[in-house]
Design a protein around this motif. Structure first.
Motif, PDB file in Angstrom:
ATOM      1  N   ILE A  65       0.852  -1.201   0.000  1.00  0.00           N
ATOM      2  CA  ILE A  65       0.000   0.000   0.000  1.00  0.00           C
ATOM      3  C   ILE A  65       0.885   1.248   0.000  1.00  0.00           C
ATOM      4  CG2 ILE A  65      -1.599   1.374   1.404  1.00  0.00           C
ATOM      5  CD1 ILE A  65      -2.897  -1.275   2.314  1.00  0.00           C
ATOM      6  N   GLY A  66       1.930   1.222   0.785  1.00  0.00           N
ATOM      7  CA  GLY A  66       2.781   2.408   0.936  1.00  0.00           C
ATOM      8  C   GLY A  66       3.716   2.664  -0.226  1.00  0.00           C
ATOM      9  N   HIS A  67       4.156   1.606  -0.897  1.00  0.00           N
ATOM     10  CA  HIS A  67       5.152   1.788  -1.954  1.00  0.00           C
ATOM     11  C   HIS A  67       4.939   0.847  -3.126  1.00  0.00           C
ATOM     12  CE1 HIS A  67       7.215   3.527   1.572  1.00  0.00           C
ATOM     13  NE2 HIS A  67       7.565   4.429   0.675  1.00  0.00           N
ATOM     14  N   GLY A  68       4.894   1.460  -4.331  1.00  0.00           N
ATOM     15  CA  GLY A  68       4.809   0.681  -5.559  1.00  0.00           C
ATOM     16  C   GLY A  68       6.048   0.921  -6.398  1.00  0.00           C
ATOM     17  N   SER A  69       6.238   2.177  -6.811  1.00  0.00           N
ATOM     18  CA  SER A  69       7.402   2.491  -7.648  1.00  0.00           C
ATOM     19  C   SER A  69       8.706   2.399  -6.853  1.00  0.00           C
ATOM     20  CB  SER A  69       7.266   3.908  -8.224  1.00  0.00           C
ATOM     21  OG  SER A  69       6.099   4.003  -9.001  1.00  0.00           O
ATOM     22  N   ASN A  70       8.666   2.863  -5.628  1.00  0.00           N
ATOM     23  CA  ASN A  70       9.888   2.892  -4.810  1.00  0.00           C
ATOM     24  C   ASN A  70      10.058   1.570  -4.066  1.00  0.00           C
ATOM     25  OD1 ASN A  70      12.099   3.564  -3.318  1.00  0.00           O
ATOM     26  ND2 ASN A  70      11.126   5.219  -2.167  1.00  0.00           N
ATOM     27  N   VAL A  71      10.511   0.573  -4.802  1.00  0.00           N
ATOM     28  CA  VAL A  71      10.577  -0.790  -4.258  1.00  0.00           C
ATOM     29  C   VAL A  71      11.581  -0.888  -3.109  1.00  0.00           C
ATOM     30  CG1 VAL A  71      11.106  -3.193  -4.844  1.00  0.00           C
ATOM     31  CG2 VAL A  71       9.877  -1.774  -6.472  1.00  0.00           C
ATOM     32  N   GLN A  72      12.632  -0.083  -3.164  1.00  0.00           N
ATOM     33  CA  GLN A  72      13.639  -0.188  -2.106  1.00  0.00           C
ATOM     34  C   GLN A  72      13.112   0.261  -0.747  1.00  0.00           C
ATOM     35  OE1 GLN A  72      16.972   1.645  -4.386  1.00  0.00           O
ATOM     36  NE2 GLN A  72      18.171  -0.032  -3.534  1.00  0.00           N
ATOM     37  N   ALA A  73      11.957   0.934  -0.750  1.00  0.00           N
ATOM     38  CA  ALA A  73      11.396   1.415   0.522  1.00  0.00           C
ATOM     39  C   ALA A  73      10.310   0.485   1.068  1.00  0.00           C
ATOM     40  CB  ALA A  73      10.836   2.821   0.327  1.00  0.00           C
ATOM     41  N   THR A  99       3.361  -2.675   9.505  1.00  0.00           N
ATOM     42  CA  THR A  99       2.399  -1.568   9.503  1.00  0.00           C
ATOM     43  C   THR A  99       1.280  -1.878   8.516  1.00  0.00           C
ATOM     44  OG1 THR A  99       3.500  -0.485   7.659  1.00  0.00           O
ATOM     45  CG2 THR A  99       4.245   0.156   9.864  1.00  0.00           C
ATOM     46  N   GLU A 100       0.240  -1.082   8.582  1.00  0.00           N
ATOM     47  CA  GLU A 100      -0.863  -1.207   7.622  1.00  0.00           C
ATOM     48  C   GLU A 100      -0.344  -0.980   6.193  1.00  0.00           C
ATOM     49  OE1 GLU A 100      -3.969  -1.997   8.382  1.00  0.00           O
ATOM     50  OE2 GLU A 100      -4.728  -1.764   6.322  1.00  0.00           O
ATOM     51  N   SER A 101       0.535   0.022   6.054  1.00  0.00           N
ATOM     52  CA  SER A 101       1.008   0.362   4.700  1.00  0.00           C
ATOM     53  C   SER A 101       1.972  -0.685   4.143  1.00  0.00           C
ATOM     54  CB  SER A 101       1.661   1.751   4.687  1.00  0.00           C
ATOM     55  OG  SER A 101       2.760   1.764   5.570  1.00  0.00           O
ATOM     56  N   ALA A 102       2.367  -1.658   5.000  1.00  0.00           N
ATOM     57  CA  ALA A 102       3.225  -2.748   4.503  1.00  0.00           C
ATOM     58  C   ALA A 102       2.392  -3.849   3.845  1.00  0.00           C
ATOM     59  CB  ALA A 102       4.031  -3.340   5.649  1.00  0.00           C
ATOM     60  N   THR A 103       1.072  -3.728   3.902  1.00  0.00           N
ATOM     61  CA  THR A 103       0.206  -4.747   3.293  1.00  0.00           C
ATOM     62  C   THR A 103       0.482  -4.839   1.798  1.00  0.00           C
ATOM     63  OG1 THR A 103      -1.500  -4.112   4.870  1.00  0.00           O
ATOM     64  CG2 THR A 103      -2.215  -5.442   2.980  1.00  0.00           C
ATOM     65  N   LYS A 104       0.689  -6.037   1.318  1.00  0.00           N
ATOM     66  CA  LYS A 104       0.863  -6.238  -0.124  1.00  0.00           C
ATOM     67  C   LYS A 104      -0.490  -6.007  -0.793  1.00  0.00           C
ATOM     68  CE  LYS A 104       5.168  -7.595   0.154  1.00  0.00           C
ATOM     69  NZ  LYS A 104       6.251  -6.759  -0.389  1.00  0.00           N
ATOM     70  N   THR A 105      -0.483  -5.299  -1.915  1.00  0.00           N
ATOM     71  CA  THR A 105      -1.769  -5.016  -2.559  1.00  0.00           C
ATOM     72  C   THR A 105      -1.673  -5.068  -4.079  1.00  0.00           C
ATOM     73  OG1 THR A 105      -3.693  -3.529  -2.548  1.00  0.00           O
ATOM     74  CG2 THR A 105      -1.516  -2.474  -2.626  1.00  0.00           C
ATOM     75  N   TYR A 106      -2.814  -5.219  -4.705  1.00  0.00           N
ATOM     76  CA  TYR A 106      -2.981  -5.368  -6.170  1.00  0.00           C
ATOM     77  C   TYR A 106      -2.361  -6.674  -6.676  1.00  0.00           C
ATOM     78  CZ  TYR A 106      -2.963  -0.244  -5.461  1.00  0.00           C
ATOM     79  OH  TYR A 106      -3.141   1.022  -4.984  1.00  0.00           O
ATOM     80  N   ILE A 107      -2.077  -7.588  -5.800  1.00  0.00           N
ATOM     81  CA  ILE A 107      -1.301  -8.770  -6.181  1.00  0.00           C
ATOM     82  C   ILE A 107      -2.171  -9.756  -6.981  1.00  0.00           C
ATOM     83  CG2 ILE A 107       0.153 -10.646  -5.294  1.00  0.00           C
ATOM     84  CD1 ILE A 107       1.141  -7.698  -4.679  1.00  0.00           C
ATOM     85  N   GLY A 108      -1.765 -10.014  -8.208  1.00  0.00           N
ATOM     86  CA  GLY A 108      -2.501 -10.933  -9.073  1.00  0.00           C
ATOM     87  C   GLY A 108      -2.487 -12.339  -8.498  1.00  0.00           C
ATOM     88  N   ASN A 109      -3.641 -13.016  -8.508  1.00  0.00           N
ATOM     89  CA  ASN A 109      -3.804 -14.385  -8.009  1.00  0.00           C
ATOM     90  C   ASN A 109      -3.964 -14.454  -6.492  1.00  0.00           C
ATOM     91  OD1 ASN A 109      -4.006 -16.076 -10.158  1.00  0.00           O
ATOM     92  ND2 ASN A 109      -1.932 -16.888 -10.067  1.00  0.00           N
ATOM     93  N   ALA A 110      -3.784 -13.299  -5.798  1.00  0.00           N
ATOM     94  CA  ALA A 110      -3.811 -13.344  -4.331  1.00  0.00           C
ATOM     95  C   ALA A 110      -5.225 -13.532  -3.794  1.00  0.00           C
ATOM     96  CB  ALA A 110      -3.199 -12.076  -3.746  1.00  0.00           C
ATOM     97  N   ALA A 111      -6.223 -12.976  -4.482  1.00  0.00           N
ATOM     98  CA  ALA A 111      -7.577 -12.984  -3.909  1.00  0.00           C
ATOM     99  C   ALA A 111      -8.177 -14.382  -3.854  1.00  0.00           C
ATOM    100  CB  ALA A 111      -8.487 -12.053  -4.705  1.00  0.00           C
ATOM    101  N   GLN A 112      -7.839 -15.242  -4.825  1.00  0.00           N
ATOM    102  CA  GLN A 112      -8.489 -16.555  -4.850  1.00  0.00           C
ATOM    103  C   GLN A 112      -7.562 -17.745  -5.061  1.00  0.00           C
ATOM    104  OE1 GLN A 112     -11.588 -16.166  -7.862  1.00  0.00           O
ATOM    105  NE2 GLN A 112     -13.089 -15.705  -6.272  1.00  0.00           N
TER     106      GLN A 112
END
Ligand code: FAD
Length: 685
Positions: A185-193, A213-226
């Motif tokens: 959630i917190g970082h997409g482009s800035n992978v090093q962060a 943290t909440e912002s450390a949640t992985k998101t938009y991940i393909g195949n993750a939902a099901q």
């Protein structure tokens, strides 16, 4: 067959380009010629009947991997792997899950994996497969890309041989559905962060994966939902209290029954702007433990004694090396986006060849849309770009096979860096082209284009995000410019302003534009260039080459100069960088434009069919002129183009459009989208 011709006075009709109305009183010509009259018999290609020219153009544009492309087209048609756009999200996900299973059952999962692991051993074949799937359905394409390309690809590239041997056979058969969990959630482009932590526990010899943290949640991940049972998870590695930067670890996320594993919280991103068949979701880790052997350790791992070891000492360098090995993902996205654009162009052009609006004196019946110059100007330059990108894609697919075909330790580092730069740039340019082109095609089909049953709206929804995933386009273009500024010298740093400015400061002796494989062809063209009048020059290939080169060189030189002047004081690095960011993006784009032009030229050189060669040359003119036309203001501001030449560009574009109009059908056939995959009700009957 209509042989109607008509005359349009450009002074009153007014041709427009790049938003400006132009007045070309000297550009008076016929806006249509007779439709294409095939000179010989049609040609059967798979399940299709093509004109001889269409088949020859397809063969040229298909390039090195033509056989695989033909096989894939046949498979997609035979299996009917197109999806009804009226499906609900749940239905679309089920359909996509079944479709990927069909591909795996047919042995297609092995594309791009080493033969020792059950793959086909062809590095570029996975890219060609991905590209081909985009002719049928983009959700299926992306799901295949996530599982086989990103998940499987990361295991092979970042894991040890033992790790690959353990997991890849089950990846190929789809027995182990996977996800690639980088973005948070917190970082997409800035992978090093990224904030996810991967901490080694010496006592249990395990890694503890955690979302602090909440912002450390992985998101938009393909195949993750099901569907995913395991994920490649990126996070900050800590061993014995010491930080080692971003690493990737394999984490089982679901059991075979589909329930989340202990400590794993899985969520569903729900409805999206497209790609309904892909189950994107979130992943959170609560002190999840995995054995030490699950860290993908090719570039850094922990020994049995609990000591961190890596063949690359520098953390930044390690990070970029790791990401660099995954370059195929970006190349796939570039190729898939261009295929989506070709599909849209095929639909809109076929429609434009049949649809009639308004009577005109001297013509029988109403005028066919594609006989209008304005319609030609929408579709034909885009078709020219679609061909240009096909040659550029073939070139980069070959480069992947050459550069990454060697064992990691023996790879040519300079060639690898060039490959990464080109992949980033081609991805940005192709996906931008796809988005613009699909929208243009939608409009070119009027109200019919807006009906889902005609195939364009779903394509537009699905292709949209190609500009964002596998690296946001703006961020990728900055990566390209940085690669150019460093001239591929050893310069490691993250994509921040300081690294960029430092690169420019080190570029003391003026930038050197990096050469492509097409150089011998270009040199032959330059050697045989004739001097002609200013206005005639615009149709000469040598002039196109010079203009593309000079633009790139000038933009790059002046960028380095600006950064150097502004960036001597390191504390002002951000301002120096930020003040030139538009310049940075322009430099990257002009570089990729030149690479694409050169690939087109090389492709024409290697084409053996004379008629195809002639037509490809017309298309190449159109590609080059349309591109230069967009920057006429820049060329004139910088004294690089006379006003006579600048003014001659639009009539030359119109001339090429008129010449190509009668060839619309073979041009469409050459783009390689079988009619059976067009999914466009308005083209039936
Ligand atoms: C449908 C979908 C599927 C995805 N699948 C996956 C997946 O399977 N696995 C995975 O790990 N990730 C996945 N992603 C995530 C994707 O890779 C990221 O969304 C992408 O990298 C962009 O990151 P972000 O969303 O944080 O955007 P941001 O980085 O926040 O960017 C937002 C905007 O800011 C601009 N910007 C950012 N930095 C700069 C800068 N330095 N200079 C100028 N402008 C800047 C960008 O150009 C952009 O316009 C997926 C995303 C989507 C939407």
């Amino acid at each position: 067959m209509s042989t109607n011709t008509s005359t349009t006075d450009q002074t009153t009709a007014g041709a427009t380009t790049a938003g400006a109305t132009t007045d070309h009183s000297d550009d008076v010509g016929e806006t249509s010629l007779a439709a294409y009259e095939p000179s010989g018999a049609g040609v059967s290609v798979g399940s299709e009947e093509l004109t001889a020219l269409g088949a020859a153009l397809r063969s040229a544009a298909d390039g090195t991997f033509g056989d695989t492309r033909a096989e894939m087209r046949a498979l997609l048609v035979a299996e009917g792997l197109t999806r009804d756009p009226s499906m609900s999200v749940a239905e679309a996900r089920d359909w996509t899950r079944n479709a990927i299973a069909t591909l795996a059952a047919q042995g297609r999962g092995g594309a791009g994996f080493p033969t020792s692991l059950g793959g086909d051993g062809g590095l570029a074949s996975s890219i060609v497969n991905f590209e081909s799937l985009a002719l049928a359905d983009l959700s299926l394409t992306v799901k295949v890309g996530v599982h086989f390309g990103l998940f499987g690809g990361a295991i092979v590239s970042l894991g040890t041989d033992e790790q690959a041997a353990e997991f890849i056979p089950r990846v190929i058969t789809l027995d182990l559905p996977g996800a690639y969990a980088m973005t948070e959630i917190g970082h997409g482009s800035n992978v090093q962060a990224l904030e996810t932590t991967i901490t080694y526990d010496r006592q249990t010899d395990e890694f503890v994966v955690h979302s602090p943290t909440e912002s450390a949640t992985k998101t938009y991940i393909g195949n993750a939902a099901q569907d995913a049972q395991m994920a490649v998870v990126y996070g900050q590695l800590e061993v014995a209290g010491e930080q080692h930067g971003i690493h990737a670890v394999l984490v089982p996320v679901r059991d075979e029954s589909g329930s989340p594993r202990p400590g794993i919280a899985l969520g569903d991103n729900g409805a999206k702007g497209g790609l309904d068949g892909v189950d994107n979701g979130t992943i959170r880790f609560d002190q999840v433990r995995v054995p030490r052997s699950m860290l993908l350790s090719r570039y850094g791992g922990v020994t049995a004694e609990g000591v961190y070891e890596s063949p690359i000492d520098n953390q930044n360098r390690r990070f970029f090396t790791m990401l660099g090995t995954l370059v195929r993902g970006r190349i796939c996205v570039a190729g898939g986006a261009a295929q989506a654009a070709r599909k849209a162009l095929s639909i809109a052009t076929r429609y434009g060849m049949a649809r009639r609006q308004f009577d005109a004196p001297g013509r029988e019946g109403e005028v066919v849309l594609l006989d209008y110059l304005a319609h030609q100007r929408k579709l034909l330059p885009a078709i020219a770009t679609a061909y240009a990108l096909a040659f550029a894609q073939d070139e980069i697919n070959n480069a992947v096979a050459t550069v990454q075909g060697k064992p990691v330790g023996e790879r040519d580092q300079k060639a690898q860096r060039e490959l990464e730069t080109r992949a980033a740039g081609l991805k940005a340019v192709s996906t931008r082209f796809a988005n613009d082109t699909i929208q243009m095609c939608r409009e070119a089909c009027g109200g019919a284009g807006y009906m889902a049953e005609n195939g364009l709206t779903e394509l537009r929804r699905d292709a949209d995000v190609f500009a964002t995933f596998e690296g946001d386009n703006t961020v990728l273009l900055q990566l390209v410019a940085k690669g150019l500024l460093t001239n591929y010298k050893e310069m490691w740093g993250d994509l921040d302003m300081l690294g960029m400015v430092q690169a420019a400061v080190r570029t003391f002796s003026g930038t050197v534009i990096e050469r492509t494989a097409a150089r011998p062809a270009i040199e032959r063209i330059m050697a045989t260039a004739q001097r002609t009048s200013d206005a005639d020059t615009v149709l000469e290939r040598s002039w196109h080459v010079v203009m593309f080169e000079e633009r790139e060189q000038h933009v790059l030189d002046s960028l380095a100069q600006r950064m150097r002047t502004a960036g001597k004081d390191e504390s002002k690095a951000f301002e120096a960088f930020n003040a030139t960011q538009d310049h940075v993006l322009f430099a990257a784009r002009t570089h990729i434009d030149r690479v694409v032009l050169e690939a087109f030229i090389a492709g024409i050189e290697s084409c053996e069919d004379e008629e195809s060669k002639r037509v490809l040359n017309l298309l190449c003119d159109l590609y080059a002129l349309e591109n230069l036309s967009g920057d006429r203001g820049w060329f004139q501001e910088h004294g690089r183009m006379s006003s006579t030449r600048a003014k001659a560009i639009i009539p030359a574009i119109n001339q090429r459009c008129r010449e190509l109009r009668p060839l619309a059908l073979p041009l469409v056939e050459g783009m390689g989208v079988p009619e059976q995959l067009l999914q466009s009700a308005m083209l039936q009957g």
